[in-house]
Design a protein around this motif. Structure first.
Motif, mmCIF file in Angstrom:
data_model
loop_
_atom_site.group_PDB
_atom_site.id
_atom_site.type_symbol
_atom_site.label_atom_id
_atom_site.label_comp_id
_atom_site.label_asym_id
_atom_site.label_seq_id
_atom_site.Cartn_x
_atom_site.Cartn_y
_atom_site.Cartn_z
ATOM 1 N N CYS A 87 0.827 -1.216 0.000
ATOM 2 C CA CYS A 87 0.000 0.000 0.000
ATOM 3 C C CYS A 87 0.858 1.261 0.000
ATOM 4 O O CYS A 87 0.471 2.290 -0.547
ATOM 5 C CB CYS A 87 -0.914 -0.002 1.225
ATOM 6 S SG CYS A 87 -2.252 -1.221 1.169
ATOM 7 N N ALA A 223 -4.535 4.030 11.682
ATOM 8 C CA ALA A 223 -5.605 3.152 11.229
ATOM 9 C C ALA A 223 -6.934 3.597 11.831
ATOM 10 O O ALA A 223 -6.972 4.370 12.791
ATOM 11 C CB ALA A 223 -5.306 1.716 11.641
ATOM 12 N N LYS A 224 -8.029 3.098 11.266
ATOM 13 C CA LYS A 224 -9.333 3.361 11.847
ATOM 14 C C LYS A 224 -9.365 2.762 13.254
ATOM 15 O O LYS A 224 -8.833 1.698 13.503
ATOM 16 C CB LYS A 224 -10.428 2.727 10.992
ATOM 17 C CG LYS A 224 -10.636 3.408 9.644
ATOM 18 C CD LYS A 224 -11.731 2.716 8.849
ATOM 19 C CE LYS A 224 -11.946 3.395 7.497
ATOM 20 N NZ LYS A 224 -12.959 2.682 6.687
ATOM 21 N N ARG A 227 -5.611 2.673 16.022
ATOM 22 C CA ARG A 227 -4.376 1.891 15.947
ATOM 23 C C ARG A 227 -3.377 2.593 15.020
ATOM 24 O O ARG A 227 -3.732 3.492 14.269
ATOM 25 C CB ARG A 227 -4.648 0.483 15.405
ATOM 26 C CG ARG A 227 -5.449 -0.409 16.313
ATOM 27 C CD ARG A 227 -5.530 -1.827 15.772
ATOM 28 N NE ARG A 227 -6.039 -1.871 14.405
ATOM 29 C CZ ARG A 227 -5.281 -2.083 13.321
ATOM 30 N NH1 ARG A 227 -3.972 -2.242 13.432
ATOM 31 N NH2 ARG A 227 -5.833 -2.120 12.111
ATOM 32 N N HIS A 229 -0.707 1.686 12.030
ATOM 33 C CA HIS A 229 -0.198 0.659 11.110
ATOM 34 C C HIS A 229 1.328 0.586 11.165
ATOM 35 O O HIS A 229 1.920 -0.489 11.081
ATOM 36 C CB HIS A 229 -0.609 0.973 9.669
ATOM 37 C CG HIS A 229 -2.071 0.803 9.394
ATOM 38 N ND1 HIS A 229 -2.723 -0.395 9.581
ATOM 39 C CD2 HIS A 229 -2.995 1.688 8.923
ATOM 40 C CE1 HIS A 229 -4.005 -0.254 9.233
ATOM 41 N NE2 HIS A 229 -4.190 0.996 8.841
ATOM 42 N N ALA A 262 -2.658 5.213 4.805
ATOM 43 C CA ALA A 262 -3.735 4.781 5.702
ATOM 44 C C ALA A 262 -5.027 4.523 4.950
ATOM 45 O O ALA A 262 -5.738 3.548 5.230
ATOM 46 C CB ALA A 262 -3.953 5.831 6.790
ATOM 47 N N ILE A 263 -5.352 5.382 3.992
ATOM 48 C CA ILE A 263 -6.570 5.199 3.194
ATOM 49 C C ILE A 263 -6.511 3.888 2.436
ATOM 50 O O ILE A 263 -7.491 3.123 2.394
ATOM 51 C CB ILE A 263 -6.766 6.384 2.225
ATOM 52 C CG1 ILE A 263 -7.131 7.647 3.021
ATOM 53 C CG2 ILE A 263 -7.833 6.076 1.188
ATOM 54 C CD1 ILE A 263 -7.116 8.916 2.200
ATOM 55 N N ARG A 264 -5.371 3.584 1.850
ATOM 56 C CA ARG A 264 -5.234 2.328 1.111
ATOM 57 C C ARG A 264 -5.283 1.127 2.047
ATOM 58 O O ARG A 264 -5.867 0.093 1.725
ATOM 59 C CB ARG A 264 -3.917 2.314 0.318
ATOM 60 C CG ARG A 264 -3.844 3.357 -0.785
ATOM 61 C CD ARG A 264 -2.716 3.059 -1.756
ATOM 62 N NE ARG A 264 -3.016 1.853 -2.530
ATOM 63 C CZ ARG A 264 -2.149 1.286 -3.357
ATOM 64 N NH1 ARG A 264 -0.948 1.770 -3.501
ATOM 65 N NH2 ARG A 264 -2.491 0.210 -4.030
ATOM 66 N N MET A 265 -4.678 1.252 3.233
ATOM 67 C CA MET A 265 -4.683 0.162 4.192
ATOM 68 C C MET A 265 -6.096 -0.119 4.715
ATOM 69 O O MET A 265 -6.472 -1.285 4.935
ATOM 70 C CB MET A 265 -3.773 0.474 5.369
ATOM 71 C CG MET A 265 -2.307 0.322 5.089
ATOM 72 S SD MET A 265 -1.829 -1.432 4.811
ATOM 73 C CE MET A 265 -2.057 -2.115 6.459
ATOM 74 N N ASP A 266 -6.871 0.912 4.912
ATOM 75 C CA ASP A 266 -8.210 0.750 5.472
ATOM 76 C C ASP A 266 -9.260 0.472 4.411
ATOM 77 O O ASP A 266 -10.451 0.257 4.739
ATOM 78 C CB ASP A 266 -8.612 1.998 6.264
ATOM 79 C CG ASP A 266 -7.780 2.153 7.546
ATOM 80 O OD1 ASP A 266 -7.344 1.109 8.077
ATOM 81 O OD2 ASP A 266 -7.556 3.288 7.994
ATOM 82 N N GLY A 267 -8.848 0.472 3.155
ATOM 83 C CA GLY A 267 -9.775 0.179 2.073
ATOM 84 C C GLY A 267 -9.964 -1.313 1.902
ATOM 85 O O GLY A 267 -9.437 -2.129 2.679
ATOM 86 N N SER A 269 -9.475 -5.058 0.972
ATOM 87 C CA SER A 269 -8.253 -5.840 0.786
ATOM 88 C C SER A 269 -8.389 -6.761 -0.412
ATOM 89 O O SER A 269 -9.465 -6.911 -0.963
ATOM 90 C CB SER A 269 -7.938 -6.638 2.032
ATOM 91 O OG SER A 269 -9.000 -7.494 2.349
#
Length: 269
Positions: A87, A223-224, A227, A229, A262-267, A269
């Protein structure tokens, strides 16, 4: 046995064989794929580009190796690390192109931070490279201070409890609650972590003993749910720019990069 009288698709077969090689190795360079498949590098690059667009592979910034995407087999530990690096890769590329100075992507492993990707090899500036897996002091480094300051309270106390049991010189700050609280409050107030004045890159040694002649600032990748990441930094040569100059010029691009990751991580998977 059913034996249909149709021909196989050679290009698809080659692409799948290459994908299997990437997955089996955990990460392979273009040269290694060329040696292992016998295919021309131009052909391999077209296949790799196609697989990358499908999310089946991704290219690690640090060494240019092609790694399995999320669809590939992996342990939970390595899958989380690989997802963060995957990401982060395009955002780190954009950041380095914008500011020229290099960045490291780091995650927490136990009571230390660990480099999971870096674009130092592609930087305009010649800066010493830290290898993937390099362990960094949680208390003395910019990335460690950023992580500690912004991670959930319960996680922070677990980390600090472990550091207080340590006798390593690099963990000594954990025993000074007043200084530790001041560092955390300062980091939260300014929104980024910086290196301790005594930190020269070595986990335990003082800058007077070992100095990599670098400075750094770091922000968390949030993270949402609160947390963290991991953290991303900007590294520069000591004395070439002041901290005030770097924050004025590059803090916002660094924060934007962390937010993009963060946006990509929380999008999805």
């Amino acid at each position: 046995m059913w034996n249909p009288k149709v021909k196989t698709i050679t290009a698809l077969d080659r692409g799948l064989a290459m994908l299997e090689m990437v997955r089996a190795s955990g990460g392979a360079s273009l040269h290694e794929l060329h040696a292992g498949t016998g295919l021309a590098k131009a052909t391999l690059l077209r296949m790799l580009f196609t697989l990358e667009r499908r999310g089946l592979i991704w290219r690690r910034i640090a060494d240019g190796c092609y790694c399995p995407g999320e669809a590939g087999p992996a342990t939970r530990h390595s899958a989380a690390t690989d997802r963060l690096a995957q990401c982060a890769a395009p955002a780190l590329d954009r950041l380095q192109a914008e500011i020229l100075w290099p960045s490291d992507l780091t995650i927490r492993r136990g009571n230390a931070m660990v480099v999971c990707d870096t674009n130092r090899a592609h930087s305009y500036f010649m800066i010493r490279r830290d290898s993937i897996g390099f362990r960094i002091s949680m208390l003395r480094s910019a990335v460690g201070q950023a992580y500690l300051a912004f991670c959930p309270d319960k996680e922070r106390e677990t980390i600090l409890a472990g550091l207080r049991r340590s006798r390593r010189p690099g963990d000594a700050l954990a025993h000074d609650r007043k200084a530790l609280d001041a560092m955390l409050e300062r980091t939260r107030r300014q929104g980024y972590g910086v290196r301790d004045d005594s930190f020269g890159g070595d986990y335990d040694k003082a800058r007077a003993e070992q100095n990599d002649r670098l400075e750094a600032m770091a922000v968390p990748i949030m993270a949402k749910g609160g947390r963290v990441h991991g953290c991303v930094n900007i590294v520069w040569i000591q004395g070439v720019r002041t901290m005030a100059q770097m924050t004025r010029q590059h803090l916002e691009p660094l924060r934007r990069t962390a937010a993009d990751i963060a946006i990509r991580m929380d999008g999805p998977s």
